[in-house]
Each structure stands twice: as structure tokens, then as C-alpha cells.
Design an enzyme around this catalytic site. Structure first.
Site, PDB file in Angstrom:
ATOM      1  N   CYS A 142      -9.256   8.161   3.851  1.00  0.00           N
ATOM      2  CA  CYS A 142      -7.823   8.461   3.817  1.00  0.00           C
ATOM      3  C   CYS A 142      -7.590   9.967   3.708  1.00  0.00           C
ATOM      4  CB  CYS A 142      -7.153   7.675   2.688  1.00  0.00           C
ATOM      5  SG  CYS A 142      -5.341   7.629   2.836  1.00  0.00           S
ATOM      6  N   SER A 192      -1.959   2.827   5.211  1.00  0.00           N
ATOM      7  CA  SER A 192      -0.894   3.241   4.288  1.00  0.00           C
ATOM      8  C   SER A 192      -0.870   4.763   4.270  1.00  0.00           C
ATOM      9  CB  SER A 192      -1.166   2.670   2.888  1.00  0.00           C
ATOM     10  OG  SER A 192      -0.150   3.060   1.989  1.00  0.00           O
ATOM     11  N   HIS A 235      -8.107   1.878   5.353  1.00  0.00           N
ATOM     12  CA  HIS A 235      -8.562   1.304   4.087  1.00  0.00           C
ATOM     13  C   HIS A 235      -9.202  -0.083   4.210  1.00  0.00           C
ATOM     14  CE1 HIS A 235      -6.810   4.477   1.605  1.00  0.00           C
ATOM     15  NE2 HIS A 235      -5.769   4.445   2.398  1.00  0.00           N
ATOM     16  N   GLU A 237     -11.488  -0.935   2.340  1.00  0.00           N
ATOM     17  CA  GLU A 237     -11.897  -1.267   0.975  1.00  0.00           C
ATOM     18  C   GLU A 237     -10.774  -1.940   0.176  1.00  0.00           C
ATOM     19  OE1 GLU A 237      -9.677   2.541   0.291  1.00  0.00           O
ATOM     20  OE2 GLU A 237     -10.918   1.667   1.897  1.00  0.00           O
ATOM     21  N   ARG A 249       6.255  -1.812  -5.627  1.00  0.00           N
ATOM     22  CA  ARG A 249       6.453  -0.625  -6.450  1.00  0.00           C
ATOM     23  C   ARG A 249       7.530   0.270  -5.860  1.00  0.00           C
ATOM     24  NH1 ARG A 249       1.925   3.303  -5.375  1.00  0.00           N
ATOM     25  NH2 ARG A 249       3.287   3.553  -3.552  1.00  0.00           N
TER      26      ARG A 249
END
Length: 305
Positions: A142, A192, A235, A237, A249
Site C-alpha cells: 500500500c 482501499s 491488500h 492480507e 467507521r
């Protein structure tokens, strides 16, 4: 083989609950083999979640792994307990004279800042230089990948009009690449990001091969073989619920955020999202560990020579 991590690291309990074999310090020293030494520079705010996600993937390979948790010395994060940092993490200055077979640099919540405005930017640049003499292979994830591309190749990041957010289909640009052995023709990968790294700028850089990309989400992964650097912008992971946590959130905080694409069943955020990338996450890390094992010398002191 199991992964060797500190006996009382909280991630250990999570991994054991999932059925992973985690080796104790005492058991590790009795085995007459050299474990693969992996360092994790964890720049994420929720350090325990990231520790678990990474340890889960590197600990599922056939080799014994010794994981060392590393943090920056020039910046001390305020959202993690000092006890956790002092107990389980070592500042980079304390390990800079050591050699590692592999090293992982995570993302960080500084994506929209200019690189030079990040408090630990100068230290991170020193760490990247250090990997050239003390590490066989570095996996940058990232923002860590964007930072490495900036440091080694001067490639900039560009702010997006809205967050690239969801689980997007990707394709293998070079299916013969060792890091992509066993990958399917279409790979769903969590994304993201508020910024992008443009493929044409990476292609213009010297010595980089594009490995994964997406028509919608753009560049995903590239490799600089000569420098031992892997740049993974997305990502594999992530846990199944990571994007869900991010979305809810942001909604609670009143931020403008769209539903993550291709994630919730029927785009219903009340329904549990399935994990459709787990196998490729394990495959990528297994391929990286295997590649590192083959390239790294048995004598650690020879790394970087």
C-alpha cells in the site's frame, strides 16, 4: 513448519485459535535448521490486527519463519500502548546491523500527505537504502509501496477524486512471474486508497516489471528484481471484515464514503461479506517466501554482498 513469534504476543493467541502451529522460543532453538528471518516494519495504527494478518500468511508456508517486529525511532505512534511497543517491537536503529532474508513495509495512514511531510520520511528512506545491503527481498504494501517507488524511482502518487474502495477484479500481466505461480486468470483483491500510482509512470521507470493490474482499480503490483523490491499497492492480507470496518467507521464519523464495490452481497452493508481473496493472499506470500528462500544465502552475513 510453524512461525516463531514472541510467546506472549497477542497475535499468537489469535493464530493458535485458527489452528495455526506457532512455535515457542524454547522449541525453536532445539531445531537444527536456520529459520528464514523476516522483519516487519509495521506502520499501521492498529498494529495488533496487522501483526495477525501478516503472521497468518507468512506462517502458513512450509518453512520455519522467525518474525521480528520493527518500528520507527523518529516517530512514536500515539494510538498503540507504549507497553506493546516496548515489549514486542524494536526500533530500526537497534536492528540495522542485522541481516534479514525478507523485510515487509506496511501501509500507513499518511496517504494524502506529501512524502516529505511524513514525520519519519527521512528514516524510512534510510531503511530503504539499508535493505540494499541487509535484506534479500523487500515486500512493500500500500503506502509502503508508493513510498518505495518514490524513493527508488521518483514515481509520484496522485490524489483520486474519490476513494478507490472495494474488492476489484485484477489480471496477471505476466502469468509466468514467480510471484504469480498458481494465480487464477481473474483475481479479486481488496483496494482501499485515496491516491493512485499511474501505470505509465511506473513503466517509464527503469527496471520495473508490472505484475498485476485492474481495468477499474489501476496498477496493483510491480517488481524491481535488481533492487529486490516488490510493490504491492493493494491488500491481499486483509481480513474479510476489514473493508466493512473501514466503511462503517467513516459512516459513523460523517465522512463522504461510497459502498465498497463488489464487496457486500447485493450491496447490503448489513450482510456479511465473503472473503474471496484469501487463497490468493496465501499464494502470494508463499511464492514470496519460496523466492526469498531460494535467493537468500544460508550464511546470513553474505546477504547484500
Amino acid at each position: 513448519m510453524p512461525i516463531k513469534i514472541p510467546d506472549d504476543l497477542p497475535a499468537r493467541r489469535n493464530l493458535e485459535a485458527e489452528g495455526m502451529v506457532v512455535m515457542s522460543e524454547a522449541d525453536a532453538v532445539r531445531q537444527d535448521i536456520r529459520p528464514l528471518r523476516i522483519g516487519l516494519l509495521n506502520l499501521m495504527p492498529q498494529k495488533q490486527k496487522t501483526e495477525t494478518q501478516i503472521a497468518r500468511l507468512i506462517g502458513a508456508t512450509p518453512l520455519q519463519i522467525e518474525l521480528t517486529l520493527v518500528t520507527t525511532g523518529t516517530y512514536v505512534p500515539g494510538n498503540v500502548s507504549r507497553h506493546h511497543l516496548s515489549t514486542f517491537y524494536r526500533p530500526w536503529e537497534e536492528v540495522r546491523h542485522q541481516k534479514f532474508d525478507g523485510f515487509i513495509v506496511t501501509g500507513a495512514p499518511v496517504e494524502t500527505l506529501p512524502f516529505e511531510a511524513v514525520k519519519y520520511w527521512d528514516e524510512l528512506r534510510s531503511i530503504y537504502d539499508w535493505t540494499q545491503t541487509n535484506v534479500t527481498s523487500t515486500l512493500n504494501i500500500c503506502w509502503g509501496a508508493q513510498a518505495a517507488l518514490k524513493h527508488f524511482h521518483g514515481v509520484e502518487k496522485h490524489e483520486l477524486p474519490e476513494k478507490m474502495f472495494g474488492v476489484y477484479p485484477h489480471r496477471a500481466v505476466d502469468p509466468t512471474a514467480g510471484l504469480l505461480h498458481g494465480f487464477c486468470d481473474k483475481v479479486m483483491i481488496p483496494v482501499s486508497r485515496h491516491t493512485e500510482t499511474r501505470r505509465e509512470e511506473v513503466e517509464a521507470a527503469d527496471g520495473i516489471s508490472i505484475l498485476l493490474d485492474s481495468e477499474e482499480a489501476g496498477l496493483c503490483m510491480a517488481e524491481d528484481v535488481a533492487r529486490g523490491q516488490i510493490f504491492m499497492l493493494n491488500h491481499l492480507e486483509y481480513d474479510a471484515g476489514t473493508l466493512d470496518e473501514e466503511y462503517k467507521r467513516d459512516v459513523r464519523e460523517g465522512k463522504a464514503i461510497a459502498l465498497p464495490k463488489y464487496y457486500y452481497p447485493d450491496d447490503d452493508p448489513e450482510r456479511e461479506p465473503p472473503n474471496v481473496w484469501r487463497a490468493h493472499g496465501h499464494l502470494l506470500f508463499a511464492n514470496w517466501i519460496n523466492k526469498t528462500y531460494q535467493e537468500s544465502p544460508f550464511n546470513l552475513s553474505l546477504i547484500g554482498r
